[in-house]
Design an enzyme around this catalytic site. Sequence first.
Site, PDB file in Angstrom:
ATOM      1  N   GLY A  82       8.956 -19.484 135.653  1.00 14.11           N
ATOM      2  CA  GLY A  82       8.652 -19.767 134.213  1.00 14.11           C
ATOM      3  C   GLY A  82       8.979 -21.173 134.204  1.00 14.11           C
ATOM      4  NE  ARG A 146       6.891 -15.369 136.522  1.00 17.60           N
ATOM      5  CZ  ARG A 146       8.166 -16.155 135.530  1.00 17.60           C
ATOM      6  NH1 ARG A 146       8.989 -15.816 135.829  1.00 17.60           N
ATOM      7  NH2 ARG A 146       7.638 -16.630 134.339  1.00 17.60           N
ATOM      8  CG  ASP A 177      14.792 -11.496 138.261  1.00 19.36           C
ATOM      9  OD1 ASP A 177      15.563 -11.397 138.323  1.00 19.36           O
ATOM     10  OD2 ASP A 177      14.013 -11.378 137.719  1.00 19.36           O
ATOM     11  CE  LYS A 203      13.167 -20.944 134.771  1.00 14.62           C
ATOM     12  NZ  LYS A 203      11.877 -20.403 135.496  1.00 14.62           N
ATOM     13  CG  ASP A 206      12.215 -16.059 128.433  1.00 12.33           C
ATOM     14  OD1 ASP A 206      11.191 -17.141 127.855  1.00 12.33           O
ATOM     15  OD2 ASP A 206      12.434 -15.321 128.804  1.00 12.33           O
TER      16      ASP A 206
END
Length: 548
Positions: A82, A146, A177, A203, A206
């Site tokens: 994201g 992603r 991840d 990064k 969240d």
Amino acid sequence: MNNNKSELCKARGQYAPKVPATLMNGLKKVVITKGEPTESVADQARIRELFPATYGAPVVNFEVGDVQDVRPLNIGVVLSGGQAPGGHNVIAGVYDGVKSASDKSHVIGFIGGPSGLVNNEYIEITDALMDAYRNMGGFDMIGSGRTKLESEAQFQKCIEVAKQHQLDGIVIIGGDDSNTNAAVLAEYFVAQKVPCAILGCPKTIDGDLKNQHIEASFGFDTASKTYAQLVGNIQRDAASARKYWHFIKLMGRSASHIGLEVALKTQPNYCLVSEEVEAQSRSLTSIVTELADIVTARALEGKNYGVALIPEGLVEFIPEVKALIRELNDALVGVEDEINAQKTVAGKVAIVNKGLTEKSAAVLSSLPEAIQAQLLLDRDPHGNVQVSLIETEKLLIELVAAEVKARGNSQVQFKALNHFFGYEGRCAHPSNFDADYGYALGMSAAVLTQNHLTGYISAVRNLKDGTDKWMAGGIPASMLMNIERRHGEDKPVIQKALVDLNGAAFKHFATHRDAWAKEDAYRYPGPIQFYGPEVLSDAITETLRMGC
Ligand code: FBP
């Protein structure tokens, strides 16, 4: 390249990020010092076995000094996952870093995330291209994606690409991840004797990629400030119009760091923290009852309005829904086509019910149809439920409205509006903090590459203090690993940082929330300030200030 720049874009393009003292004079003047060998945060024996080449590497710090072996460097950068404000500045830091070593250095950007690396889709970063994106939000310079890097075939392609471009380093700018992927790729490259460093950069808006050594991820500062501004505006409207409750879902896939930070900045009437919901095994019914109690108490004081913050990932922390999602993840496997062929949600539910326990089937059928449909959607490539598509804020409005009605008190007028603040914050103009931090992380990645260090994550510490006191260096990624169960398998992954219920930030919130529920203790943070008094322009998050 977009040349229609607003006045603010033009002004921000001129902003020179502040850097830690050690990075001020470029790569020719940074030397490294190495600490003691490290261990992973948990499951040491297994992680050592899985990362034989990179496990145990020392923490690296930078110091000012003369570098003997200065050479041109070629680095490839990848934006993964994201969007987060500050990403372009990481690239700028890498770019200026390698150019400070030699003007013969090159940076290429892989297009569209990790798939660009695997498929060798890239763009050469030039001075003009870089200048167009300095201090800009978004990831549009090279795009993101992603794609999960996990197969031997993908790793082999990465090797071919690294060799073709004679890369000294590949910097993967991503969340937990993506940094896990970077660590696995680094190990593979060493095993295959490919002399190209693989490095990660923390990064995510969240805020859940942090620990003792990585104090924050870039993007959290800007995103939470942007949401806080919007929440403050809505609070003022609520207090002025005095007729609506606003239920606001805030982005943040799992952890509630964003919700908590925004609550600390704005002091709303209600804020859920998913980690607490899970720790107390709270049911959906108990949350609805609590909300209806607050709505009623305020209405009896003549306040038929209020603001409630709901973390995006809530549903995954409510025990009965969490169990349902776990079962759904398995029950959906192999029946995707059958489900997609069904025209009605009831039809889809009937198919999936066959793979659910009686309890979970009952939970699924108790949810409104729209939520059922959202829970049945495809998972992302990392197996995550796409919580940003689940309208928890609407679900809670519906359930609270039903509860208030059932109580039958005519003094209580519950009229509610729903909002979701997510994508509004992910590409905002980076705050000074994120512009500086991203740039320093990028430069640090260039220094790590210069020193042939692989399997590291760029780390800049002492973030609570001014940039002149920031300490740049690198943390071995293996140090942050533990073993977790993913898709039915034990996998090495970087531990996600959830809200610490014993931390100062949560405790402050917990101490004040009852008062905030009753009174209008609203705070109005207003927009991010880029210029003016440092107390405004260089403000850090409450989370960081409180050391959480
Ligand atoms: P990262 O973990 O990759 O930084 O992404 C975070 C996030 O913004 C979450 O807050 C949100 O749930 C998710 O991305 C949305 O995903 P998408 O970008 O695929 O819509």
